[in-house]
Design a protein around this motif. Structure first.
Motif, PDB file in Angstrom:
ATOM      1  N   UNK A  49      -4.202  11.781   5.629  1.00  0.00           N
ATOM      2  CA  UNK A  49      -5.027  12.139   4.473  1.00  0.00           C
ATOM      3  C   UNK A  49      -4.230  12.016   3.186  1.00  0.00           C
ATOM      4  N   UNK A  50      -4.747  11.213   2.268  1.00  0.00           N
ATOM      5  CA  UNK A  50      -4.046  10.960   1.000  1.00  0.00           C
ATOM      6  C   UNK A  50      -4.911  10.057   0.135  1.00  0.00           C
ATOM      7  N   UNK A  51      -4.469   9.883  -1.087  1.00  0.00           N
ATOM      8  CA  UNK A  51      -5.013   8.839  -1.947  1.00  0.00           C
ATOM      9  C   UNK A  51      -4.173   7.584  -1.723  1.00  0.00           C
ATOM     10  N   UNK A  52      -4.830   6.504  -1.375  1.00  0.00           N
ATOM     11  CA  UNK A  52      -4.150   5.239  -1.084  1.00  0.00           C
ATOM     12  C   UNK A  52      -4.297   4.283  -2.265  1.00  0.00           C
ATOM     13  N   UNK A  71       0.863  -1.177   0.000  1.00  0.00           N
ATOM     14  CA  UNK A  71       0.000   0.000   0.000  1.00  0.00           C
ATOM     15  C   UNK A  71       0.906   1.236   0.000  1.00  0.00           C
ATOM     16  N   UNK A  72       0.586   2.164  -0.865  1.00  0.00           N
ATOM     17  CA  UNK A  72       1.283   3.431  -0.951  1.00  0.00           C
ATOM     18  C   UNK A  72       0.245   4.544  -0.882  1.00  0.00           C
ATOM     19  N   UNK A  73       0.700   5.734  -0.536  1.00  0.00           N
ATOM     20  CA  UNK A  73      -0.237   6.855  -0.491  1.00  0.00           C
ATOM     21  C   UNK A  73       0.434   8.104  -1.043  1.00  0.00           C
ATOM     22  N   UNK A  74      -0.405   9.009  -1.504  1.00  0.00           N
ATOM     23  CA  UNK A  74       0.102  10.272  -2.031  1.00  0.00           C
ATOM     24  C   UNK A  74      -0.832  11.391  -1.621  1.00  0.00           C
ATOM     25  N   UNK A  75      -0.287  12.340  -0.900  1.00  0.00           N
ATOM     26  CA  UNK A  75      -1.036  13.519  -0.490  1.00  0.00           C
ATOM     27  C   UNK A  75      -0.802  14.632  -1.503  1.00  0.00           C
ATOM     28  N   UNK A  76      -1.710  15.593  -1.586  1.00  0.00           N
ATOM     29  CA  UNK A  76      -1.544  16.684  -2.548  1.00  0.00           C
ATOM     30  C   UNK A  76      -0.218  17.401  -2.353  1.00  0.00           C
ATOM     31  N   UNK A  77       0.508  17.567  -3.455  1.00  0.00           N
ATOM     32  CA  UNK A  77       1.770  18.291  -3.402  1.00  0.00           C
ATOM     33  C   UNK A  77       2.928  17.499  -2.835  1.00  0.00           C
TER      34      UNK A  77
END
Length: 124
Positions: free
Chosen positions: A90-93, A35-41
């Motif tokens: 908070x992020x897209x996972x 699982x990885x995540x990416x937050x805005x910016x």
């Protein structure tokens, strides 16, 4: 391998969410799942991974003790139980599948298949 992530949503700080990733394809049971995540910016970051057998799990320091990754090879699913959520989570996972070497389980470039993301939003 095709991957479909689900379970994201909006939750208050301190709450819990359970993400699921459903996989299709015969190689799932032989793949390390991450699982990885990416937050805005921000850049994509590693969250957790589990080896093909489920016997080894790996976590980012920021989620250790709060998140738990698990898998069911009979159902071709991998789950991420997230407790004590913080606004910083908070992020897209996204879930991913691959066969990374032990030294690279946290590196996105070693994963071959990616699902679409699911949004997790933690309010303060």
């Amino acid at each position: 391998v095709q991957l479909q992530a689900s379970g994201g949503g909006l939750v208050q700080a301190g709450g819990s969410l359970r993400l699921s990733c459903a996989a299709s394809g015969r190689t799932f049971s032989r793949s390390t799942m991450g699982w990885f995540r990416q937050a805005p910016g921000k850049e994509r970051e590693f969250v957790a991974a589990i080896d093909w057998s489920g016997g080894r799990t790996y976590y980012a320091d920021s989620v250790k003790g709060r998140f738990t990754i698990s898998r069911d090879n009979n159902k071709n699913t991998v789950n991420l139980q997230m407790n004590s959520l913080e606004p910083e989570d908070t992020a897209v996972y996204c879930c991913a599948a691959g066969q990374p070497p032990l030294y690279a389980y946290d590196r996105p470039s070693f994963y071959d298949y990616w699902g679409q993301g699911t949004q997790v939003t933690v309010s303060s």
